[in-house]
Design a protein around this motif. Structure first.
Motif, PDB file in Angstrom:
ATOM      1  N   GLU A  90       0.749  -1.140   0.057  1.00 39.18           N
ATOM      2  CA  GLU A  90       0.018  -0.074  -0.048  1.00 39.18           C
ATOM      3  C   GLU A  90       0.922   1.437   0.041  1.00 39.18           C
ATOM      4  O   GLU A  90       0.468   2.355  -0.868  1.00 39.18           O
ATOM      5  N   SER A  91       1.812   1.284   0.852  1.00 42.74           N
ATOM      6  CA  SER A  91       2.769   2.405   0.716  1.00 42.74           C
ATOM      7  C   SER A  91       3.492   2.336  -0.401  1.00 42.74           C
ATOM      8  O   SER A  91       3.737   3.649  -0.919  1.00 42.74           O
ATOM      9  N   GLU A 134       1.304   4.010  -2.995  1.00 42.81           N
ATOM     10  CA  GLU A 134       0.795   5.459  -2.534  1.00 42.81           C
ATOM     11  C   GLU A 134       2.076   6.516  -3.070  1.00 42.81           C
ATOM     12  O   GLU A 134       2.057   7.464  -3.624  1.00 42.81           O
ATOM     13  N   LYS A 154       2.008   6.898  -6.811  1.00 46.67           N
ATOM     14  CA  LYS A 154       1.327   8.113  -7.188  1.00 46.67           C
ATOM     15  C   LYS A 154       1.845   9.534  -6.830  1.00 46.67           C
ATOM     16  O   LYS A 154       1.652  10.346  -7.712  1.00 46.67           O
TER      17      LYS A 154
END
Length: 296
Positions: free
Chosen positions: A90-91, A94, A97
């Motif tokens: 998830e990190s 992120e 992005k």
């Protein structure tokens, strides 16, 4: 029998799951100070290791090294932390992005597995009592070999101490022969001095000479100190000859008493010959003191 505080012992023991090697190095120390280096997973056995060594060793600074080589395939397990892996994914997405980077930015399984705490090697759960017994086997064997070396070194110390003690006894005997003549020599010197001063015009008062000689003899009497010094040599021999474990601290205290008597004799002896002999005794006492520092 005395033991040295310096020595080395090494032992190895193998069983189905592991091979354990123990090395013990010992040097001089005022007390019994044991430092143990071993794998963290077996740290629960440290106090048992110290207790086992103290069964053989009473004094000295000991560095103990315990190495464990695990040979069983099922000795370790690999634990996967999926929660941490998901947070990494998830990190990273992120981050992708927020900071666009050209090229293939696929998160590979190999990269993910290399991140901290995703996969851990966890030791297999062991029976602590069983592993302690296994570790103590080479520990006791190494301590026994260490003790053998300390006994051999102690024998050399024993021979050296007895030789130096015998030399001190010989020097004390020489002083005992010379000491009674010191007051007589003093009386003769006193007569000659008076003759020089009065130039034969006055009769020398023998009773006064006798009184001064008696006072001098009392001040410079070293009979008690010589007796105590001789007694200290006998005590040292007795301690060395004990069948049990002799106490190096007792020998150390005894050497302090030897040195005290030697200093007293040196300060009271008003004779060059006695002083020279006493300097030889002090030199031997110092050699004994240095050797006693090595005695357990």
């Amino acid at each position: 029998m005395i033991k040295s505080m310096t020595g080395f012992g090494r032992a190895e023991a193998s069983e189905e799951k592991r091979t354990i090697t123990c090395e013990i190095r010992s040097v001089n120390h005022r007390y019994c100070d044991i430092s143990v280096r071993m794998p963290r997973r077996y740290s629960f056995a440290e106090e048992k290791v110290k207790q086992a060594i103290k069964e053989t060793v009473n004094r000295g600074k000991l560095d103990v090294s315990i190495m464990v080589e695990n040979v069983a395939e099922n000795d370790v397990n690999i634990k996967l932390n999926t929660m941490v892996a998901r947070q990494y994914v998830e990190s990273l997405r992120e981050l992708q992005k927020e900071v666009p980077i050209d090229g293939d930015q696929t998160i590979s399984l190999q990269y993910l597995a290399s991140l901290p705490d995703v996969m851990k090697i966890v030791p297999d759960v062991e029976d602590e009592e069983e592993i302690v017994k296994a570790i103590l086997v080479p520990v006791r064997a190494a301590a026994a070999k260490l003790d053998e070396m300390r006994i051999v070194e102690g024998k050399k110390l024993e021979e050296d101490l007895l030789e130096k003690g015998g030399e001190i006894k010989r020097l004390v005997a020489e002083i005992e022969k010379v000491a009674p003549n010191v007051p007589k020599a003093y009386a003769e010197k006193l007569r000659n001095r008076i003759r020089e001063l009065v130039d034969g015009s006055v009769e020398i008062p023998e009773e006064r000479i006798a009184l001064e000689t008696a006072i001098f003899a009392d001040k410079c009497s070293i009979a008690e100190e010589l007796t105590r010094l001789h007694s200290h040599m006998d005590q040292m021999e007795a301690i060395i000859a004990e069948n049990g474990k002799p106490d190096g601290k007792r020998l150390d205290f005894l050497v302090q008493e030897m040195n005290r008597e030697a200093n007293t004799i040196g300060s009271k002896a008003n004779d060059l010959g006695v002083t020279e002999l006493m300097l030889q005794i002090k030199a031997e006492v110092e050699k004994i003191r240095e050797q006693v520092q090595n005695v357990e």
